[in-house]
Design a protein around this motif. Structure first.
Motif, PDB file in Angstrom:
ATOM      1  N   LYS A 116       0.812  -1.222   0.000  1.00  0.00           N
ATOM      2  CA  LYS A 116       0.000   0.000   0.000  1.00  0.00           C
ATOM      3  C   LYS A 116       0.849   1.278   0.000  1.00  0.00           C
ATOM      4  O   LYS A 116       0.323   2.384  -0.042  1.00  0.00           O
ATOM      5  N   ALA A 117       2.173   1.094   0.065  1.00  0.00           N
ATOM      6  CA  ALA A 117       3.045   2.284   0.007  1.00  0.00           C
ATOM      7  C   ALA A 117       3.257   2.652  -1.460  1.00  0.00           C
ATOM      8  O   ALA A 117       3.243   1.786  -2.336  1.00  0.00           O
ATOM      9  N   ASP A 118       3.465   3.923  -1.718  1.00  0.00           N
ATOM     10  CA  ASP A 118       3.716   4.407  -3.090  1.00  0.00           C
ATOM     11  C   ASP A 118       5.240   4.491  -3.257  1.00  0.00           C
ATOM     12  O   ASP A 118       5.877   5.426  -2.766  1.00  0.00           O
ATOM     13  N   LEU A 119       5.839   3.454  -3.889  1.00  0.00           N
ATOM     14  CA  LEU A 119       7.316   3.397  -3.964  1.00  0.00           C
ATOM     15  C   LEU A 119       7.855   4.421  -4.951  1.00  0.00           C
ATOM     16  O   LEU A 119       7.332   4.575  -6.055  1.00  0.00           O
ATOM     17  N   VAL A 120       8.924   5.098  -4.537  1.00  0.00           N
ATOM     18  CA  VAL A 120       9.622   6.029  -5.429  1.00  0.00           C
ATOM     19  C   VAL A 120      11.066   5.550  -5.505  1.00  0.00           C
ATOM     20  O   VAL A 120      11.755   5.481  -4.484  1.00  0.00           O
ATOM     21  N   ARG A 121      11.523   5.179  -6.702  1.00  0.00           N
ATOM     22  CA  ARG A 121      12.845   4.574  -6.868  1.00  0.00           C
ATOM     23  C   ARG A 121      13.906   5.627  -7.185  1.00  0.00           C
ATOM     24  O   ARG A 121      13.740   6.430  -8.094  1.00  0.00           O
TER      25      ARG A 121
END
Ligand SMILES: NC(=O)CC[C@H](NC[C@@]1(O)OC[C@@H](O)[C@@H](O)[C@@H]1O)C(=O)O
Length: 266
Positions: free
Chosen positions: A158-163
């Motif tokens: 549910k986290a919005d991953l930012v790479r």
């Protein structure tokens, strides 16, 4: 350009690339070319003088010396470029708190493990994120290619991953509010927390993937030499001295101390 192992005098073993005058199958006999990171303090980082240093760097330098090699050249890479560069022969080794996993063993070989610890989520004091559960619906930074990225994909759906390419980019995004948290290694987290007044929100054990030195697949001569030197460094207390220097106050894994089970590679 492929950094093919130099073929010195005498026949060269095609699989390991080693020969009589290049026993470790190195790109340049007598020199160890190492891919590392510049922003994972205190594991591997560049100091005020632009020199690579840290626990992993100093341990590797000690191990290399035990192998009779003092000419060690470190080059900074993005983490995601590190293992491919070792696999294709551009570097002899990757040294950067690289966790040993079966997936990674498909492209590189590893020394025995030399450091088992935690993966840590850092955030701002007022973010409201006080545990992994708090990451739902929030923007979480990860460095591409790390265990943190794989763990977050699997466990923080549910986290919005930012790479990001590296920790510096992720932490500056955290400080300017572009992401709500960043997921990195425990000791590096402590360093950024101290530098920017951040806080830790979660520590996740990564004992099943201790860090190892990554080398080109099949270079068994280099692996054997690294393992022998690493175990010697653990047995004579060098590992303990470096751990206390770079990670003061951190819980000390027992397996790397004199008499420990050093070859407990996963
Ligand atoms: N330098 C980096 O950014 C590496 C990030 C991450 N390191 C994980 C790890 O090797 O860090 C050192 C120890 O805590 C290990 O247990 C851990 O798996 C990885 O291997 O993906």
């Amino acid at each position: 350009m492929l950094g093919l192992a130099a073929c010195g005098g005498g026949s060269t073993d095609s699989s390991t690339g080693s020969s009589a005058d290049n026993p470790y199958g190195l790109i340049k006999p007598g020199q160890l070319r190492v891919a590392t990171l510049g922003d994972a303090k205190p594991y591997t980082f560049t100091d005020a003088g632009g020199q690579f240093t840290g626990f992993d760097v100093e341990l590797f330098r000690d191990v290399a010396k035990r192998m009779g090699i003092t000419d060690v050249v470190y080059t900074g890479q993005d983490f995601s470029a590190l293992l491919p560069a070792v696999a294709n022969g551009q570097f002899d080794a990757g040294v950067a708190a690289i966790g040993i996993t079966e997936a990674r063993r498909k492209t590189v070989d590893f020394s025995v493990g030399y450091l088992a610890g935690y993966l840590t989520v850092i955030t701002k004091k007022d973010s409201g994120i006080t545990s992994a559960d708090g990451l739902a619906g929030r923007r979480l930074g990860v460095v591409q290619g790390t265990l943190q990225e794989a763990y977050a994909v699997k466990n923080f759906p549910k986290a919005d991953l930012v790479r990001f390419p590296d920790n510096n980019a992720a932490v500056s995004a955290l400080n300017r509010g572009s992401v709500d948290a960043h997921f990195l290694d425990y000791e590096a987290a402590k360093s950024y927390i101290a530098q920017f007044g951040l806080v830790s929100a979660a520590d996740i054990p990564s004992f099943d993937a201790p860090a190892g030195f990554a080398i080109r697949k099949g270079n068994s001569a280099l692996k054997a030499a690294l393992d022998k030197a690493l175990v010697a460094a653990m047995e004579d207390g060098t590992w303990k001295r470096l751990y206390e220097k770079w990670f003061p106050g951190s819980p000390m894994p027992q397996q790397y101390l004199p008499g420990g089970d050093h070859t407990g590679a996963p």
